[in-house]
Design an enzyme around this catalytic site. Structure first.
Site, PDB file in Angstrom:
ATOM      1  N   TYR A  54      -3.236 -29.744   5.340  1.00 21.44           N
ATOM      2  CA  TYR A  54      -3.777 -31.554   5.975  1.00 21.44           C
ATOM      3  C   TYR A  54      -2.585 -32.550   5.031  1.00 21.44           C
ATOM      4  CZ  TYR A  54      -8.470 -30.327   7.304  1.00 21.44           C
ATOM      5  OH  TYR A  54      -9.638 -29.144   7.152  1.00 21.44           O
ATOM      6  N   LYS A  56      -7.458 -16.516   3.037  1.00 25.45           N
ATOM      7  CA  LYS A  56      -6.492 -15.142   4.385  1.00 25.45           C
ATOM      8  C   LYS A  56      -5.894 -15.340   3.569  1.00 25.45           C
ATOM      9  CE  LYS A  56      -7.171 -14.647   8.235  1.00 25.45           C
ATOM     10  NZ  LYS A  56      -8.836 -14.138   9.036  1.00 25.45           N
TER      11      LYS A  56
END
Ligand code: NAD
Length: 379
Positions: free
Chosen positions: A143, A193
């Site tokens: 972000y 991830k």
């Protein structure tokens, strides 16, 4: 000098649930309430109407001179026509997060067995209870990564963002996760991830390192070790639904935490039950400086009807006592009183069992009555 709390009730249901929250906090604090001063200021739509800005200068200055912020909720149809950066949520909450470097968002998700009807999962999944602390990194990650934007044209036109994490950003949120778990069930699950993203390989390495150092210190201090395991975010999203009782503290980066915290929140049954804390990198006396607020919004369609559930706001107040002032005992008394009130059948409309036949229908109570029920259960 009393501890100063900036009270920003905001819009919609904000003022009604805040007033009940302050009432319960005062009752729970008893003689100790003299140690606190609660000071109101305008924020959100009310700030726009009164001072022309969602975060007026006087409100920011009150927050700066306070030890913590107790926030209600902001926004509503009246201000939706404004440009996005002038709207209540973006104009107030984002600047506050940035100004106070609120780097960690905590969302405790508890599912009470008495409210299993409000949860979309089957009873056999919920029977072992749910008590998860979702900890989301709030000021880094994709972000805020650079570069971010658009360029090119035709078939080569593209949009792009950058997922990046610095060591200090991972270390401080991992440290908080380990400290939080040490006061709970001594288990951190780090969500990443690392099978695909380099930033997440780095995330995992730093978290492992931090846990090793933390556990060495725990050993020297003869305190309990905190277990650490890792899940890829896709698997974590499944496991939260399949076996929510397996989790204690879920540690996530900004993007994955945004999604996982909303997924986990449905386990609690209603937004009206879910508090949150956003903690700052600046310490404040006995604990963290923080902004404490319900996970839900201003619920304009029920505002002013005294049907809103005040529990998320009251639990936000309990988080404030625990994390900004180390008053964990008072915070636990409030949580227990809430559970007792629920156990004895106190229900606002959002948590009532609507599947019961008309004759057995659960009686619902008002926002103020729920506060009174909780106060009665304070021991
Ligand atoms: P919302 O959270 O206000 O409402 C979603 C649903 O949850 C509604 O059905 C509402 O009635 C219910 N709900 C929420 N809190 C409740 C409570 N305490 N008791 C009973 N029911 C409750 O989300 P929304 O409808 O998407 O947004 C409404 C407004 O709130 C918008 O202007 C939005 O921008 C704003 N908003 C503010 C915040 C914030 O202040 N942090 C967060 C989210 C949304």
């Amino acid at each position: 000098m009393p501890h100063r709390i900036a009270v920003l009730s905001g819009d919609g249901i904000g003022p009604e649930v805040m007033s009940v929250c302050l009432d319960v906090l005062e009752a729970a604090l008893g003689d100790k309430s003299a140690l606190f001063s609660f000071e109101e200021a305008a924020v959100g739509g009310v700030g726009i109407d009164k001072c022309g800005k969602a975060l007026p200068a006087e409100t920011l200055s009150l927050c700066e001179s306070s030890d913590a912020i107790l926030f209600g909720s902001v926004g509503g149809p009246k201000w939706e026509h404004l440009p996005p950066d002038k709207q209540p949520e973006r104009g107030a909450l984002l600047p506050l997060r940035k100004h106070f470097d609120l780097f960690a968002n905590m969302r405790p998700v508890k599912a009470y067995p008495e409210l299993s009807h409000s949860c979309p999962l089957r009873e056999e999944i919920m029977q072992d209870g749910v008590d998860i602390m979702v900890l989301r990194e709030l000021t880094g990650g994709i972000y805020f990564g650079n570069p971010s934007g658009r360029d090119g044209e035709g078939q080569n036109e593209r949009g792009f963002d950058t997922m990046e994490y610095h060591r200090y950003e991972i270390e401080r949120i991992a440290q908080l996760a380990l400290e939080t778990a040490s006061k709970r069930k001594q288990h951190v699950t780090s969500v990443d991830k690392a099978n695909v993203l380099s930033s997440m390989v780095f995330w995992r390495e730093v978290v492992i390192d931090k846990a090793r150092v933390y556990n060495e210190e725990q050993k020297i201090a003869k305190k309990m070790k905190v277990e650490l395991n890792h899940l890829y975010v896709d698997n974590a999203a499944m496991q939260i639904i399949l076996a929510p009782h397996n989790f204690d503290v879920l540690l996530c980066g900004n993007l994955f935490g945004d999604i996982i915290s909303d997924e986990a929140s449905i386990l609690g049954g209603s937004l009206g039950m879910l508090p949150s804390a956003s903690l700052s990198s600046h310490k404040s006396g006995e604990g963290y400086f923080g902004l404490y607020e319900p996970a839900g919004g201003s619920a304009p369609e029920i505002a002013g009807k005294s049907v809103a559930n005040p529990i998320a706001q009251i639990l936000s107040g309990a988080l404030l006592l625990a994390h900004s002032f180390n008053m964990t005992e008072t915070a636990s008394r409030i949580e227990n009183a809430i559970h007792e009130a629920i156990r004895s059948g106190a229900r606002t409309n959002d948590i009532a069992n609507k599947k019961l036949f008309t004759k057995d229908k659960e009686e619902t109570i008002s926002t103020i009555e729920m506060g009174q029920e909780i106060k009665l259960k304070l021991t």
